[in-house]
Design a protein around this motif. Sequence first.
Motif, short mmCIF file in Angstrom:
data_model
loop_
_atom_site.label_atom_id
_atom_site.label_comp_id
_atom_site.label_asym_id
_atom_site.label_seq_id
_atom_site.Cartn_x
_atom_site.Cartn_y
_atom_site.Cartn_z
N GLY A 82 -0.30 8.28 -7.08
CA GLY A 82 -0.89 9.05 -6.26
C GLY A 82 -0.26 10.22 -5.73
O GLY A 82 -0.26 11.26 -6.22
N GLY A 83 -0.83 10.75 -5.18
CA GLY A 83 -0.77 11.90 -3.96
C GLY A 83 -0.46 12.18 -2.67
O GLY A 83 -1.78 11.11 -1.85
N GLU A 111 0.92 -1.26 0.22
CA GLU A 111 -0.07 -0.33 -0.20
C GLU A 111 1.07 0.67 -0.15
O GLU A 111 1.82 2.01 1.26
N LEU A 112 1.15 1.92 -1.29
CA LEU A 112 1.86 3.15 -1.38
C LEU A 112 1.17 4.44 -0.97
O LEU A 112 -0.36 4.75 -1.77
N THR A 113 0.73 4.53 0.34
CA THR A 113 0.74 6.53 1.01
C THR A 113 1.99 6.68 1.51
O THR A 113 2.36 5.71 2.33
N VAL A 114 1.81 8.12 2.23
CA VAL A 114 2.53 8.44 2.79
C VAL A 114 3.43 7.54 4.30
O VAL A 114 4.25 8.18 4.98
N ALA A 145 8.00 12.93 3.56
CA ALA A 145 7.54 12.18 1.61
C ALA A 145 6.53 12.22 0.99
O ALA A 145 5.83 12.56 2.10
N LEU A 146 6.72 13.08 -0.14
CA LEU A 146 5.80 12.92 -0.98
C LEU A 146 5.80 11.87 -2.44
O LEU A 146 5.64 11.71 -2.45
N GLN A 147 3.94 12.23 -2.29
CA GLN A 147 3.64 11.45 -3.61
C GLN A 147 2.76 12.24 -3.72
O GLN A 147 2.40 13.55 -4.24
#
Length: 642
Positions: A278-279, A144-147, A289-291
């Motif tokens: 993502g964002g 799961e790619l989130t910050v 950490a930024l998306q």
Amino acid sequence: MQKTTNLKILSILIFALIFSMYQETPAQRKKTTAKKPAPVVETKPVASTDISYTISMSKPWTHLLEVEMRYRPANISDKAELKMPVWTPGSYLIREYARHVEDFSAKDASGKNLEWRKINKNTWQVDTKGAKEIVARYNVYANELTVRTNELNSDHAFFNNAALLMFPKDGLNLPSTVRVVPYGNWKVATGLPKVANQINTFRAENFDVLYDSPFEVGNFIETTFDFRGVPHRIVFEGQGNYDLEKTAKDIEKIVAQGVEIFGEIPYKDYLFIVNLRGGGGLEHLNSTALQWNRFGFKPEASYRGFLNLVAHEYFHLWNVKRIRPDALGPFDYENENYTKLLWVAEGGTAYYEGVLMRRAGLISDKDVLDSKTALIQALQNRPGRFETSLENASFDAWIKYYRQDENSVNNQISYYDKGELVNFLLDTEIRAASKGAKSMDDVMRYLYNEFYKKNRNYTPEDFQRTAERMAGRSLDDFFRKYVRGTEDIDYNRILNGVGLRINLDSSAKKQAFLGGSLAQDGDKLMVRALPSDTPAYQFGLNANDQIVAIDGNRASQTFLTSYISEKKPGDKIKLTVFRFDTLRDIEVTLGGQAKQDYKIVPVENPSEILKRAVKVNFLVFSMRENFKVKSGKRSRRKGKEI
């Protein structure tokens, strides 16, 4: 001729005001005094606790991060408890990271199995049997790619230590080391300092620091720049339409404006991690950490959105990571950490993100005004503004902000959005009351020097007192109405103090109005949300209704908009909807358009504007950039969290 002159004065002053609002009141240079050497005191050696982690990723396609934790307590007891955090600071929701733990085992240093059991959702209890060292091994599923979560796949690994590494009971103040075993020839990036002479090994002085330091591992692209001798590293994971050199230069401008406010850099190095999917963003002490969408760096408006995100998370290194609200650090990682100050921690940072961007020359005065106008428009069209105060929205973030539903518009406000607006208005109040001598910059500096540097967290009362200190008068009415209360904001009373006012265009009320948030989902027209002050809500339309016909005509979003545009307020229409797979008719009497158009403009009397502008020191800078007119001195300030 007089009318033309007045218009010119109006134009100059509106931009002068915005430019000066986004100027700093400079930090004062501090005097240094020699300190007496501390007396030498002999101490006896004390047994220490050793904690070390090894993080491996031997099969990244399985999404399993492999963790080994070695725990050697100073004083061994019969049982040891290892705990997984349930949330991560900066993201105020219980996320239950323990649900991703697999294959837990515990052994002593010789490899002998130790019995263990789970005693609650996030605690593993180990029978030590006198072992001096416990070696716990477990895997964490990371897909799961989130910050605030973890991802491991064939391309890279990104992980937050709060979502990966267990801590010993009562051991959050202990130091630890982390060794990363990358897959293949992947590189490692983190804000943690390196351990000398050990490859990919890092140290943390305590668990607040450990859990505040995400990792990026992969074949990322990177660049660096130094600002005032301090290195800043930017890593991009993934391909996209970004310009690495330009992005680094623009980020450096943002860094310069943040440092200018506080007068110093409180870190030894800084890391920007950018994942191109993502964002969102999450702040840390010396990293973020930024998306962002891989193709979201063009056009220019989209690129500015990315820079806004950078400015927001970067300013957080002061506001919330060091200038800490009452409950936010040291942290309790097993429970909610309640505070009424997220409107300052997040809303204030949202305000300063624009301040940094404007002072850095990355957005215009018009951009500033447009953003504030949009915030006012959105707030005034939200019935929830009468239900929830900024303090209560902050306090209830754990149960509401990250769990929006169709009724949130009616019972909630955003501590980000209203928080940004109220911080902007508070800055206006302070500048007007102090005749331009003080601003929110001074509030932030005072909190930094008097609370962070003295290792104190601030309370809601501390924040109000600090704002009043800078304004030179009581602001209790402001805080009672707009922070602790739910009264509609008297924008003109506040903005008039600096020569501005709200221009309200209510002509839209003449248009027929149904209301509600509708979405075209394929061939289905769905109702998503219903503000309580709309005809759609009042006549019985429900969220998740599917509108199939309007007065017997097949429904679509395009047709409904066109059809209602030909009606008048007071006309009736019949909506045929599917609700729970049952067809039903609902008769609605159309209202007048509820939305109004807001605009921030100068007050009407130019001479009064000039008088007020001079009074609050808004014209002590050059206007060459905007108007190509010569003026006297240019302000010393250079340029400008969220």
